[in-house]
Design a protein around this motif. Structure first.
Motif, PDB file in Angstrom:
ATOM      1  N   MET A   1      16.154 -30.650  21.469  1.00 24.77           N
ATOM      2  CA  MET A   1      15.470 -31.731  22.275  1.00 24.77           C
ATOM      3  C   MET A   1      16.190 -32.746  22.722  1.00 24.77           C
ATOM      4  O   MET A   1      16.127 -33.095  23.949  1.00 24.77           O
ATOM      5  N   ILE A   2      17.247 -33.152  21.810  1.00 20.73           N
ATOM      6  CA  ILE A   2      17.881 -34.365  22.074  1.00 20.73           C
ATOM      7  C   ILE A   2      18.862 -33.818  23.220  1.00 20.73           C
ATOM      8  O   ILE A   2      19.392 -34.648  24.241  1.00 20.73           O
ATOM      9  N   GLU A   3      19.452 -32.568  23.110  1.00 23.45           N
ATOM     10  CA  GLU A   3      20.433 -32.007  23.904  1.00 23.45           C
ATOM     11  C   GLU A   3      19.518 -31.995  25.207  1.00 23.45           C
ATOM     12  O   GLU A   3      20.411 -32.204  26.321  1.00 23.45           O
ATOM     13  N   ARG A   4      18.544 -31.430  25.384  1.00 30.08           N
ATOM     14  CA  ARG A   4      17.927 -31.060  26.578  1.00 30.08           C
ATOM     15  C   ARG A   4      17.627 -32.632  27.288  1.00 30.08           C
ATOM     16  O   ARG A   4      17.842 -32.752  28.436  1.00 30.08           O
ATOM     17  N   ALA A   5      17.185 -33.593  26.658  1.00 37.79           N
ATOM     18  CA  ALA A   5      16.797 -34.849  26.912  1.00 37.79           C
ATOM     19  C   ALA A   5      18.061 -35.541  27.616  1.00 37.79           C
ATOM     20  O   ALA A   5      18.234 -36.344  28.584  1.00 37.79           O
ATOM     21  N   ASP A   6      19.263 -35.323  26.774  1.00 38.95           N
ATOM     22  CA  ASP A   6      20.817 -35.689  27.380  1.00 38.95           C
ATOM     23  C   ASP A   6      20.934 -35.209  28.757  1.00 38.95           C
ATOM     24  O   ASP A   6      21.246 -35.799  29.476  1.00 38.95           O
ATOM     25  N   THR A   7      20.763 -33.942  28.937  1.00 39.47           N
ATOM     26  CA  THR A   7      20.896 -33.352  29.987  1.00 39.47           C
ATOM     27  C   THR A   7      19.959 -33.885  31.190  1.00 39.47           C
ATOM     28  O   THR A   7      20.408 -34.001  32.174  1.00 39.47           O
ATOM     29  N   MET A   8      18.791 -33.860  30.906  1.00 44.26           N
ATOM     30  CA  MET A   8      17.729 -34.558  31.661  1.00 44.26           C
ATOM     31  C   MET A   8      18.169 -36.178  32.103  1.00 44.26           C
ATOM     32  O   MET A   8      18.226 -36.452  33.265  1.00 44.26           O
ATOM     33  N   ALA A   9      18.650 -36.836  31.402  1.00 49.12           N
ATOM     34  CA  ALA A   9      18.994 -38.182  31.432  1.00 49.12           C
ATOM     35  C   ALA A   9      20.369 -38.096  32.397  1.00 49.12           C
ATOM     36  O   ALA A   9      20.411 -38.775  33.427  1.00 49.12           O
ATOM     37  N   ASN A  10      21.211 -37.428  32.255  1.00 45.31           N
ATOM     38  CA  ASN A  10      22.257 -37.115  33.172  1.00 45.31           C
ATOM     39  C   ASN A  10      21.863 -36.844  34.550  1.00 45.31           C
ATOM     40  O   ASN A  10      22.400 -37.637  35.475  1.00 45.31           O
ATOM     41  N   ARG A  11      20.955 -35.962  34.596  1.00 47.86           N
ATOM     42  CA  ARG A  11      20.500 -35.840  35.878  1.00 47.86           C
ATOM     43  C   ARG A  11      19.754 -36.875  36.642  1.00 47.86           C
ATOM     44  O   ARG A  11      19.942 -37.043  37.845  1.00 47.86           O
ATOM     45  N   LEU A  12      18.890 -37.410  35.892  1.00 48.76           N
ATOM     46  CA  LEU A  12      18.365 -38.841  36.462  1.00 48.76           C
ATOM     47  C   LEU A  12      19.340 -39.657  36.746  1.00 48.76           C
ATOM     48  O   LEU A  12      19.089 -40.400  37.903  1.00 48.76           O
ATOM     49  N   GLU A  13      20.242 -39.901  35.846  1.00 50.49           N
ATOM     50  CA  GLU A  13      21.450 -40.916  36.275  1.00 50.49           C
ATOM     51  C   GLU A  13      22.023 -40.679  37.495  1.00 50.49           C
ATOM     52  O   GLU A  13      22.286 -41.583  38.385  1.00 50.49           O
ATOM     53  N   ASN A  14      22.214 -39.327  37.833  1.00 49.38           N
ATOM     54  CA  ASN A  14      23.048 -38.985  38.971  1.00 49.38           C
ATOM     55  C   ASN A  14      22.132 -39.101  40.163  1.00 49.38           C
ATOM     56  O   ASN A  14      22.481 -39.494  41.030  1.00 49.38           O
ATOM     57  N   ALA A  15      20.833 -38.765  39.948  1.00 49.66           N
ATOM     58  CA  ALA A  15      19.669 -38.903  41.089  1.00 49.66           C
ATOM     59  C   ALA A  15      19.626 -40.284  41.582  1.00 49.66           C
ATOM     60  O   ALA A  15      19.456 -40.682  42.814  1.00 49.66           O
ATOM     61  N   VAL A  16      19.764 -41.229  40.489  1.00 50.63           N
ATOM     62  CA  VAL A  16      19.648 -42.484  40.664  1.00 50.63           C
ATOM     63  C   VAL A  16      20.924 -43.282  41.514  1.00 50.63           C
ATOM     64  O   VAL A  16      20.474 -43.967  42.224  1.00 50.63           O
ATOM     65  N   ARG A  17      21.865 -42.759  40.962  1.00 45.47           N
ATOM     66  CA  ARG A  17      23.179 -43.310  41.697  1.00 45.47           C
ATOM     67  C   ARG A  17      23.189 -42.678  43.240  1.00 45.47           C
ATOM     68  O   ARG A  17      23.544 -43.632  43.852  1.00 45.47           O
ATOM     69  N   SER A  18      22.906 -41.394  43.211  1.00 52.53           N
ATOM     70  CA  SER A  18      22.960 -40.966  44.676  1.00 52.53           C
ATOM     71  C   SER A  18      21.703 -41.688  45.363  1.00 52.53           C
ATOM     72  O   SER A  18      22.192 -42.073  46.717  1.00 52.53           O
TER      73      SER A  18
END
Length: 182
Positions: free
Chosen positions: A89-106
């Motif tokens: 779950m931590i690994e999946r949450a980390d992946t999701m956080a990366n996606r959200l971070e990239n979406a926020v940046r874009s």
């Protein structure tokens, strides 16, 4: 010669009195020994009873120890399973956080200017995944104005477009929490 006979009779009678006294003393000691022997027999009987009780309780103790060991083993296995689930779950949450971070940046680059290519998500270590996930956009840092809020909403919308069958329950809960922050 009578004198010698009387002296010998007196000597024999003195020796007989001494022998009788010694016999009385020996009888008393034998009586004590018999009494102690009876007490010793009682002690031996109670010791045998205690030994029998101890021997009969050994299997019960073994069974209790085996049950406790099995219960402990079951708990250890459950804990290991939960640990593995949490790591996933931590690994999946980390992946999701990366996606959200990239979406926020874009979304921020779209608001400030033109579209900019988003950098690929950097792999994070599993031990630092929980700390880095809370230090990202999900923690609320830097969301003071409406464009950041719009970026968060856009990121949540982009994440919600992902196939629902692919998501785990933890991802769905994370998305619900992000949407409730709006």
């Amino acid at each position: 010669m009578l004198d010698w006979k009387i002296i010998l009779d007196l000597l024999v009678s003195v020796l007989l009195v001494a022998t009788i006294g010694y016999a009385v003393m020996l009888n008393q000691r034998l009586t004590q020994l018999r009494r102690n022997r009876d007490d010793l027999a009682k002690i031996i009987v109670s010791f045998n009873e205690a030994t029998v009780r101890a021997e009969s309780s050994i299997p019960k103790l073994r069974k209790a120890a085996d049950d406790a060991g099995q219960s402990l083993q079951d708990r250890v296995e459950k804990a290991q399973s939960l640990r593995d689930d949490l790591a996933f779950m931590i690994e999946r949450a980390d992946t999701m956080a990366n996606r959200l971070e990239n979406a926020v940046r874009s979304a921020r680059t779209e608001v400030k200017g033109g579209p900019a290519p988003a950098p690929p998500p950097a792999p994070r270590a599993q031990t630092g995944g929980a700390a880095s996930a809370t230090s990202g956009p999900a923690s609320g840092g830097g969301f003071g104005h409406s464009s950041a809020r719009a970026a968060t909403m856009a990121a949540a919308a982009a994440a919600s477009e992902q196939d629902a069958d692919e998501r785990s329950e933890a991802e769905r809960e994370l998305l619900r929490a992000l949407q409730s922050m709006r």
